[in-house]
Design a protein around this motif. Structure first.
Motif, PDB file in Angstrom:
ATOM      1  N   GLU A 182      26.451  13.785  19.870  1.00 52.54           N
ATOM      2  CA  GLU A 182      27.889  14.340  20.699  1.00 52.54           C
ATOM      3  C   GLU A 182      28.208  15.634  19.998  1.00 52.54           C
ATOM      4  OE1 GLU A 182      32.032  12.961  22.335  1.00 52.54           O
ATOM      5  OE2 GLU A 182      31.121  11.650  20.645  1.00 52.54           O
ATOM      6  N   ASN A 183      28.150  16.591  20.426  1.00 53.88           N
ATOM      7  CA  ASN A 183      28.679  18.002  20.311  1.00 53.88           C
ATOM      8  C   ASN A 183      29.976  17.962  20.516  1.00 53.88           C
ATOM      9  OD1 ASN A 183      29.283  20.651  19.661  1.00 53.88           O
ATOM     10  ND2 ASN A 183      27.162  21.399  20.224  1.00 53.88           N
ATOM     11  N   ARG A 184      30.848  18.198  19.359  1.00 50.17           N
ATOM     12  CA  ARG A 184      32.331  18.021  19.726  1.00 50.17           C
ATOM     13  C   ARG A 184      32.928  19.198  19.239  1.00 50.17           C
ATOM     14  NH1 ARG A 184      31.194  13.434  16.332  1.00 50.17           N
ATOM     15  NH2 ARG A 184      32.325  14.430  14.607  1.00 50.17           N
ATOM     16  N   SER A 185      32.156  20.397  18.970  1.00 53.27           N
ATOM     17  CA  SER A 185      32.707  21.680  18.797  1.00 53.27           C
ATOM     18  C   SER A 185      33.785  21.996  19.899  1.00 53.27           C
ATOM     19  CB  SER A 185      31.783  22.660  18.547  1.00 53.27           C
ATOM     20  OG  SER A 185      30.713  22.594  19.572  1.00 53.27           O
ATOM     21  N   LYS A 186      33.390  22.133  21.122  1.00 48.09           N
ATOM     22  CA  LYS A 186      33.904  22.766  22.328  1.00 48.09           C
ATOM     23  C   LYS A 186      35.325  21.940  22.402  1.00 48.09           C
ATOM     24  CE  LYS A 186      30.253  24.873  24.909  1.00 48.09           C
ATOM     25  NZ  LYS A 186      29.727  24.894  26.231  1.00 48.09           N
ATOM     26  N   ALA A 187      35.278  20.565  22.384  1.00 41.37           N
ATOM     27  CA  ALA A 187      36.487  19.725  22.491  1.00 41.37           C
ATOM     28  C   ALA A 187      37.474  20.141  21.086  1.00 41.37           C
ATOM     29  CB  ALA A 187      36.144  18.296  22.433  1.00 41.37           C
ATOM     30  N   LEU A 188      36.919  20.301  19.873  1.00 42.38           N
ATOM     31  CA  LEU A 188      37.626  20.830  18.750  1.00 42.38           C
ATOM     32  C   LEU A 188      38.299  22.163  19.140  1.00 42.38           C
ATOM     33  CD1 LEU A 188      35.481  19.480  16.091  1.00 42.38           C
ATOM     34  CD2 LEU A 188      37.855  18.577  16.699  1.00 42.38           C
ATOM     35  N   GLU A 189      37.684  22.884  19.573  1.00 40.89           N
ATOM     36  CA  GLU A 189      38.225  24.476  19.962  1.00 40.89           C
ATOM     37  C   GLU A 189      39.321  24.336  20.828  1.00 40.89           C
ATOM     38  OE1 GLU A 189      36.845  28.545  21.571  1.00 40.89           O
ATOM     39  OE2 GLU A 189      35.180  27.035  20.975  1.00 40.89           O
ATOM     40  N   MET A 190      39.096  23.610  21.828  1.00 40.30           N
ATOM     41  CA  MET A 190      39.951  23.507  22.986  1.00 40.30           C
ATOM     42  C   MET A 190      41.522  22.675  22.469  1.00 40.30           C
ATOM     43  SD  MET A 190      37.898  22.213  26.432  1.00 40.30           S
ATOM     44  CE  MET A 190      39.262  22.002  27.313  1.00 40.30           C
ATOM     45  N   ALA A 191      41.214  21.947  21.527  1.00 41.66           N
ATOM     46  CA  ALA A 191      42.452  21.360  20.686  1.00 41.66           C
ATOM     47  C   ALA A 191      42.946  22.121  19.931  1.00 41.66           C
ATOM     48  CB  ALA A 191      42.015  20.030  19.960  1.00 41.66           C
ATOM     49  N   GLY A 192      42.419  23.278  19.534  1.00 45.47           N
ATOM     50  CA  GLY A 192      43.001  24.342  18.697  1.00 45.47           C
ATOM     51  C   GLY A 192      42.860  23.821  17.245  1.00 45.47           C
ATOM     52  N   LEU A 193      41.743  22.983  16.964  1.00 45.55           N
ATOM     53  CA  LEU A 193      41.266  22.965  15.538  1.00 45.55           C
ATOM     54  C   LEU A 193      40.115  23.503  15.165  1.00 45.55           C
ATOM     55  CD1 LEU A 193      41.281  19.043  15.865  1.00 45.55           C
ATOM     56  CD2 LEU A 193      42.942  20.417  14.612  1.00 45.55           C
ATOM     57  N   ASP A 194      40.284  24.124  13.654  1.00 48.54           N
ATOM     58  CA  ASP A 194      39.286  24.968  13.204  1.00 48.54           C
ATOM     59  C   ASP A 194      38.806  24.303  11.907  1.00 48.54           C
ATOM     60  OD1 ASP A 194      37.426  26.901  12.488  1.00 48.54           O
ATOM     61  OD2 ASP A 194      39.111  28.421  11.770  1.00 48.54           O
ATOM     62  N   ILE A 195      37.711  23.579  12.102  1.00 51.87           N
ATOM     63  CA  ILE A 195      37.214  22.894  11.030  1.00 51.87           C
ATOM     64  C   ILE A 195      35.796  23.494  10.362  1.00 51.87           C
ATOM     65  CG2 ILE A 195      35.901  20.766  10.557  1.00 51.87           C
ATOM     66  CD1 ILE A 195      37.348  19.423  12.680  1.00 51.87           C
ATOM     67  N   GLN A 196      36.162  23.576   8.878  1.00 50.14           N
ATOM     68  CA  GLN A 196      35.167  24.336   7.940  1.00 50.14           C
ATOM     69  C   GLN A 196      34.521  23.157   7.151  1.00 50.14           C
ATOM     70  OE1 GLN A 196      37.872  27.449   6.355  1.00 50.14           O
ATOM     71  NE2 GLN A 196      36.044  28.655   6.521  1.00 50.14           N
ATOM     72  N   ILE A 197      33.315  23.159   7.080  1.00 51.24           N
ATOM     73  CA  ILE A 197      32.338  22.327   6.346  1.00 51.24           C
ATOM     74  C   ILE A 197      31.927  22.918   4.881  1.00 51.24           C
ATOM     75  CG2 ILE A 197      30.363  20.701   6.055  1.00 51.24           C
ATOM     76  CD1 ILE A 197      30.762  20.286   9.308  1.00 51.24           C
ATOM     77  N   PHE A 198      32.069  22.361   3.743  1.00 47.67           N
ATOM     78  CA  PHE A 198      31.623  22.871   2.378  1.00 47.67           C
ATOM     79  C   PHE A 198      30.827  21.819   1.828  1.00 47.67           C
ATOM     80  CE2 PHE A 198      35.978  24.572   3.184  1.00 47.67           C
ATOM     81  CZ  PHE A 198      35.711  25.947   2.806  1.00 47.67           C
ATOM     82  N   ARG A 199      29.787  22.543   1.357  1.00 52.19           N
ATOM     83  CA  ARG A 199      28.608  21.754   0.840  1.00 52.19           C
ATOM     84  C   ARG A 199      28.491  22.108  -0.672  1.00 52.19           C
ATOM     85  NH1 ARG A 199      26.915  22.258   5.954  1.00 52.19           N
ATOM     86  NH2 ARG A 199      26.459  20.409   7.216  1.00 52.19           N
ATOM     87  N   ALA A 200      28.003  21.045  -1.604  1.00 54.41           N
ATOM     88  CA  ALA A 200      27.683  21.660  -2.819  1.00 54.41           C
ATOM     89  C   ALA A 200      26.300  22.680  -2.840  1.00 54.41           C
ATOM     90  CB  ALA A 200      27.365  20.321  -3.788  1.00 54.41           C
ATOM     91  N   SER A 201      26.397  23.341  -3.770  1.00 52.72           N
ATOM     92  CA  SER A 201      25.276  24.485  -3.956  1.00 52.72           C
ATOM     93  C   SER A 201      23.688  23.770  -3.657  1.00 52.72           C
ATOM     94  CB  SER A 201      25.362  25.018  -5.246  1.00 52.72           C
ATOM     95  OG  SER A 201      26.712  25.810  -5.346  1.00 52.72           O
ATOM     96  N   GLY A 202      23.615  22.463  -4.037  1.00 53.54           N
ATOM     97  CA  GLY A 202      22.373  22.172  -4.006  1.00 53.54           C
ATOM     98  C   GLY A 202      22.247  21.039  -2.958  1.00 53.54           C
ATOM     99  N   SER A 203      23.213  21.218  -1.939  1.00 54.33           N
ATOM    100  CA  SER A 203      23.309  20.019  -0.864  1.00 54.33           C
ATOM    101  C   SER A 203      23.157  20.679   0.575  1.00 54.33           C
ATOM    102  CB  SER A 203      24.534  19.394  -1.000  1.00 54.33           C
ATOM    103  OG  SER A 203      24.746  18.347  -2.136  1.00 54.33           O
ATOM    104  N   ILE A 204      22.113  21.918   0.637  1.00 49.21           N
ATOM    105  CA  ILE A 204      22.010  22.568   1.840  1.00 49.21           C
ATOM    106  C   ILE A 204      21.597  21.730   3.155  1.00 49.21           C
ATOM    107  CG2 ILE A 204      21.769  24.553   0.601  1.00 49.21           C
ATOM    108  CD1 ILE A 204      18.597  24.449   1.254  1.00 49.21           C
ATOM    109  N   HIS A 205      21.053  20.474   2.968  1.00 55.58           N
ATOM    110  CA  HIS A 205      20.675  19.702   4.144  1.00 55.58           C
ATOM    111  C   HIS A 205      21.640  18.398   4.392  1.00 55.58           C
ATOM    112  CE1 HIS A 205      16.694  21.692   2.731  1.00 55.58           C
ATOM    113  NE2 HIS A 205      16.767  22.010   3.935  1.00 55.58           N
ATOM    114  N   LYS A 206      22.700  18.479   3.712  1.00 54.43           N
ATOM    115  CA  LYS A 206      23.539  17.486   3.742  1.00 54.43           C
ATOM    116  C   LYS A 206      24.272  17.358   5.062  1.00 54.43           C
ATOM    117  CE  LYS A 206      26.110  13.874   1.975  1.00 54.43           C
ATOM    118  NZ  LYS A 206      25.286  12.757   1.672  1.00 54.43           N
ATOM    119  N   ASN A 207      24.034  16.246   5.814  1.00 48.66           N
ATOM    120  CA  ASN A 207      24.581  15.896   7.278  1.00 48.66           C
ATOM    121  C   ASN A 207      24.980  17.181   8.079  1.00 48.66           C
ATOM    122  OD1 ASN A 207      25.790  14.306   9.097  1.00 48.66           O
ATOM    123  ND2 ASN A 207      27.906  14.731   8.189  1.00 48.66           N
ATOM    124  N   LEU A 208      23.630  17.598   8.352  1.00 51.12           N
ATOM    125  CA  LEU A 208      23.612  18.820   9.258  1.00 51.12           C
ATOM    126  C   LEU A 208      23.811  18.317  10.732  1.00 51.12           C
ATOM    127  CD1 LEU A 208      20.554  20.776   7.758  1.00 51.12           C
ATOM    128  CD2 LEU A 208      22.660  21.082   7.300  1.00 51.12           C
TER     129      LEU A 208
END
Length: 289
Positions: A182-208
């Motif tokens: 389920e791609n929720r990006s459009k629903a979040l945008e319509m709800a006015g939410l801007d979500i940023q995801i931060f990962r540790a330097s060595g965790s580039i493949h974490k929960n993509l």
């Protein structure tokens, strides 16, 4: 809740998967548990006698007790109902099933096993081990089912014989593997939410594959490869379990089949009532002596 986990691959009948999505998604959105307690209340363990011995669930003693309770005339009748998973939702989990089967195998009272199945399928995690537990039985293992789809059929295909209830509705098949993303990006945008995801330097493949960030082509390729591998294993198990009985390969596309077509394709062996299947199971162990 009994270890409810909806992540990972599932082998499910498509209609059931969509029905469950409509139940689960609104509940999660309001902060509730994914399933109503009524789903869990139907678990077979809740139907065991109230005076059962004080033994730890999941122990060998517990499974010996369950196998004994389920046994009549030498046949251990194990109910398998609803969506399947490693630890069980509304039915015995894969690990429970393997434990009960092992207890039945070692029991002097149990001469054969009859799995009474009504299931749309379930999770891939733990499925292979449960299928191997069925195949490893030296005693006859029969199946009687009114509805056996996807992961349920993965299990059933390893049994000695499969009986279908006589009915007009699709009853068997859905030999396929799926993942709902389920791609929720459009629903979040319509709800006015801007979500940023931060990962540790060595965790580039974490929960993509998180439903927020766009899916990279390599992530989509990994998901497809995982699905294809699971499907290949599924088809291989069916061919092994039904060796010499299958009449074509058309069953491997995920389609459900009615009783007559299921028999014609070699996905099942007999049509009849549960009572007829029970009598056939008794006859099977008597003939094996």
């Amino acid at each position: 809740m009994r270890g409810v986990n909806f992540s990972g691959l599932w082998s499910l009948d498509t209609n059931f998967a969509m029905q469950m999505h409509r139940i689960i998604q609104p509940r999660l959105a309001t902060g509730k548990d994914p399933l109503p307690t009524s789903f869990i209340a139907t678990h077979p363990s809740a139907q065991l006698p109230a005076d059962r011995p004080n033994v730890m669930a999941g122990s060998s003693s517990y499974y010996r007790y369950v196998a004994d309770v389920y046994t009549s005339s030498g046949v251990c009748v194990i109910p398998i109902q609803g969506a399947l998973s490693r630890y069980g939702l509304c039915s015995w989990g894969y690990e429970d099933l393997a434990g009960i089967l092992q207890a039945a195998e070692l029991s002097e009272t149990v001469q054969a096993v009859l799995l009474k199945m009504d299931t749309p399928g379930g999770a891939v995690d733990g499925l292979k081990a449960a299928a191997e537990a069925i195949r490893a039985m030296s005693k006859p293992v029969y199946i009687w089912t009114n509805f056996c789809a996807s992961a349920g059929y993965f299990l059933a295909s390893q049994a000695t014989q499969i009986w279908l209830e006589d009915q007009t509705l699709p009853a068997i098949g859905s030999i396929g593997t799926m993942m709902v993303y389920e791609n929720r990006s459009k629903a979040l945008e319509m709800a006015g939410l801007d979500i940023q995801i931060f990962r540790a330097s060595g965790s580039i493949h974490k929960n993509l594959a998180n439903g927020i960030e766009p899916l990279a082509p390599e992530v989509e390729a990994d998901m497809q490869a995982m699905l294809d591998a699971a499907q290949k294993e599924f088809v291989g198990y069916v061919r092994r379990g039904r060796a010499g009985l299958l009449t074509s390969d058309e069953w491997s596309t995920g389609k459900m089949y009615g009783v007559r077509d299921g028999i014609k394709l070699g996905l099942a062996d007999k049509v009849g009532s549960f009572q007829q299947a029970f009598k056939a199971t008794v006859q099977a162990f008597k003939q094996s002596k």
